[in-house]
Scaffold this active site. Sequence first.
Site, PDB file in Angstrom:
ATOM      1  N   SER A   1       0.840  -1.207   0.000  1.00  0.00           N
ATOM      2  CA  SER A   1       0.000   0.000   0.000  1.00  0.00           C
ATOM      3  C   SER A   1       0.867   1.247   0.000  1.00  0.00           C
ATOM      4  O   SER A   1       1.990   1.237   0.532  1.00  0.00           O
ATOM      5  CB  SER A   1      -0.859  -0.022   1.269  1.00  0.00           C
ATOM      6  OG  SER A   1      -1.400   1.247   1.520  1.00  0.00           O
TER       7      SER A   1
ATOM      8  N   TYR B   1      -1.607  -0.992  11.240  1.00  0.00           N
ATOM      9  CA  TYR B   1      -1.902  -1.472   9.892  1.00  0.00           C
ATOM     10  C   TYR B   1      -0.759  -1.099   8.940  1.00  0.00           C
ATOM     11  O   TYR B   1      -0.234  -1.935   8.204  1.00  0.00           O
ATOM     12  CB  TYR B   1      -3.235  -0.894   9.381  1.00  0.00           C
ATOM     13  CG  TYR B   1      -3.349  -0.945   7.881  1.00  0.00           C
ATOM     14  CD1 TYR B   1      -3.631  -2.142   7.233  1.00  0.00           C
ATOM     15  CD2 TYR B   1      -3.106   0.189   7.091  1.00  0.00           C
ATOM     16  CE1 TYR B   1      -3.681  -2.210   5.849  1.00  0.00           C
ATOM     17  CE2 TYR B   1      -3.154   0.133   5.720  1.00  0.00           C
ATOM     18  CZ  TYR B   1      -3.440  -1.064   5.090  1.00  0.00           C
ATOM     19  OH  TYR B   1      -3.465  -1.124   3.725  1.00  0.00           O
TER      20      TYR B   1
ATOM     21  N   LYS C   1       2.335  -3.467   6.655  1.00  0.00           N
ATOM     22  CA  LYS C   1       2.699  -3.451   5.228  1.00  0.00           C
ATOM     23  C   LYS C   1       4.208  -3.258   5.063  1.00  0.00           C
ATOM     24  O   LYS C   1       4.843  -3.909   4.219  1.00  0.00           O
ATOM     25  CB  LYS C   1       1.920  -2.360   4.485  1.00  0.00           C
ATOM     26  CG  LYS C   1       0.428  -2.650   4.370  1.00  0.00           C
ATOM     27  CD  LYS C   1       0.148  -3.916   3.552  1.00  0.00           C
ATOM     28  CE  LYS C   1      -1.314  -4.282   3.531  1.00  0.00           C
ATOM     29  NZ  LYS C   1      -1.590  -5.607   2.964  1.00  0.00           N
TER      30      LYS C   1
HETATM   31  C1  UD1 Z   1      -7.008   4.312   4.004  1.00  0.00           C
HETATM   32  C2  UD1 Z   1      -5.757   4.119   4.792  1.00  0.00           C
HETATM   33  C3  UD1 Z   1      -4.770   3.407   3.931  1.00  0.00           C
HETATM   34  C4  UD1 Z   1      -5.339   2.069   3.501  1.00  0.00           C
HETATM   35  C5  UD1 Z   1      -6.659   2.275   2.810  1.00  0.00           C
HETATM   36  C6  UD1 Z   1      -7.302   0.920   2.580  1.00  0.00           C
HETATM   37  C7  UD1 Z   1      -5.680   6.023   6.356  1.00  0.00           C
HETATM   38  C8  UD1 Z   1      -4.910   7.220   6.756  1.00  0.00           C
HETATM   39  N1  UD1 Z   1      -5.220   5.380   5.260  1.00  0.00           N
HETATM   40  O1  UD1 Z   1      -6.695   5.122   2.876  1.00  0.00           O
HETATM   41  O2  UD1 Z   1      -3.572   3.204   4.639  1.00  0.00           O
HETATM   42  O3  UD1 Z   1      -4.447   1.400   2.659  1.00  0.00           O
HETATM   43  O4  UD1 Z   1      -7.531   3.077   3.605  1.00  0.00           O
HETATM   44  O5  UD1 Z   1      -8.390   0.716   3.343  1.00  0.00           O
HETATM   45  O6  UD1 Z   1      -6.661   5.697   6.959  1.00  0.00           O
HETATM   46  N2  UD1 Z   1     -13.078  10.561   3.712  1.00  0.00           N
HETATM   47  C9  UD1 Z   1     -14.089  11.449   4.039  1.00  0.00           C
HETATM   48  N3  UD1 Z   1     -15.255  10.958   4.513  1.00  0.00           N
HETATM   49  C10 UD1 Z   1     -15.472   9.608   4.684  1.00  0.00           C
HETATM   50  C11 UD1 Z   1     -14.437   8.697   4.329  1.00  0.00           C
HETATM   51  C12 UD1 Z   1     -13.240   9.225   3.852  1.00  0.00           C
HETATM   52  O7  UD1 Z   1     -13.926  12.678   3.913  1.00  0.00           O
HETATM   53  O8  UD1 Z   1     -16.550   9.234   5.144  1.00  0.00           O
HETATM   54  C13 UD1 Z   1     -11.796  11.096   3.204  1.00  0.00           C
HETATM   55  C14 UD1 Z   1     -10.604  10.696   4.037  1.00  0.00           C
HETATM   56  O9  UD1 Z   1     -10.433  11.537   5.154  1.00  0.00           O
HETATM   57  C15 UD1 Z   1      -9.489  10.819   3.004  1.00  0.00           C
HETATM   58  C16 UD1 Z   1     -10.166  10.393   1.684  1.00  0.00           C
HETATM   59  O10 UD1 Z   1     -11.571  10.545   1.923  1.00  0.00           O
HETATM   60  O11 UD1 Z   1      -9.080  12.148   2.875  1.00  0.00           O
HETATM   61  C17 UD1 Z   1      -9.899   8.946   1.327  1.00  0.00           C
HETATM   62  O12 UD1 Z   1     -10.179   8.148   2.472  1.00  0.00           O
HETATM   63  P1  UD1 Z   1     -10.220   6.549   2.448  1.00  0.00           P
HETATM   64  O13 UD1 Z   1     -11.103   6.083   1.354  1.00  0.00           O
HETATM   65  O14 UD1 Z   1     -10.530   6.093   3.839  1.00  0.00           O
HETATM   66  O15 UD1 Z   1      -8.758   6.136   2.036  1.00  0.00           O
HETATM   67  P2  UD1 Z   1      -7.347   6.533   2.682  1.00  0.00           P
HETATM   68  O16 UD1 Z   1      -7.496   7.191   3.982  1.00  0.00           O
HETATM   69  O17 UD1 Z   1      -6.574   7.263   1.641  1.00  0.00           O
END
Ligand code: UD1
Length: 346
Positions: free
Chosen positions: A134, A159, A163
């Site tokens: 990842s 987590y 990795k």
């Molecule tokens: C997350 C993990 C990453 C992991 C991946 C797989 C973190 C910091 N990183 O990626 O290590 O490999 O999941 O599961 O948690 N967001 C919102 N509202 C929501 C959900 C998400 O605003 O309800 C935002 C998050 O804050 C982020 C973006 O959307 O800025 C992407 O979030 P997400 O899909 O959870 O992925 P990552 O955080 O990039």
Amino acid sequence: MAKRLLSPDMKKVIVTGGAGFIGSHTVVELAGAGYEPVIVDDLRNSEERVLDGIAAILGRRPSFHRIDCNDAEALNALLARETPHGAIHFAADKAVGESVEDPAKYFRNNIGTLAVLLGSMREHGAHHLVFSSSCTVYGEPATLPVTEDAPDQNATSPYGYTKVACERLVRDQCIAVPELKAVLLRYFNPIGAHPSGLIGELPRGVPNNLVPYVTQTAAGLRGKLRINGSDYETPDGTCIRDYIHVVDLAKAHVRALQWMEQRPAPLCEVFNLGTGRGNSVLEVVKTFARVNDVEVPYEIGPRRAGDVVSVYADTTKSRDVLGWKAERNLADALRDAWRWQQRLAD
Ligand code: UD1
């Protein structure tokens, strides 16, 4: 997809976590490329009906074994029987918050299963490995887009640490077992679903990740999406990620196997799998609403602990060395994610 019959000389590939989101799409692409996928999954975070979806796409049911990858005896018996060409190891837990609450679970399920699989592969002469890593290993990168030689950061969660540790374990195993060839694939943010609408992501409970939350909100299953902070130093204040279509990602695994087969052992190489483009959370939400012509009610909430501000891939190495690049864009992925969500509601 045309129905492909099994033949005795097809290369068998163990796919751990093959009933999961990325695993199921990879099983479809492997079969389409002439491999014989052998799914190993204990269904703790997936459902048996995924196998029906795969069967509907392929025109035949994939080989499936309900095994916990930490069960060395069961895994050894399977590898002894199947004598596979190699393995793709997806089976892992991936919820960052849960890993903070129960680190031991993450060490056992993520690092432990890889150790068991590597031992079994060595014993049974399976010498091709693709490992699901990842972009979490980069933490908050110093420069963007991020290249594979950017230094690993101190992992911000158990987590993330698993990795980093798994990558290290694969590298060490490649030194210990000179016949072993391995590719470490660092995924950015996998989204979307198979264009057939027959397989996709099946999040359990309240989704942690952005796109499943968006699709469930658009479907009326959740009241409002909460955007985790809009005061970041980015053009619209929301975090930036590299969202990659799961079918493109799945194809990269097939390519990685083919690439390894053409090269001598020992081999251990790492590749970024992203589109090379960064999109903000707000861009994702607005693109989803536009291409699907649906509303996504949202509100701005506080920042989420541990989020990096911005990360997207430098894809030069995967294009020039592996010979792979993403062919689908954000709009394609969000259309396919919505098709799948609607199918789930049927
Ligand atoms: C997350 C993990 C990453 C992991 C991946 C797989 C973190 C910091 N990183 O990626 O290590 O490999 O999941 O599961 O948690 N967001 C919102 N509202 C929501 C959900 C998400 O605003 O309800 C935002 C998050 O804050 C982020 C973006 O959307 O800025 C992407 O979030 P997400 O899909 O959870 O992925 P990552 O955080 O990039």
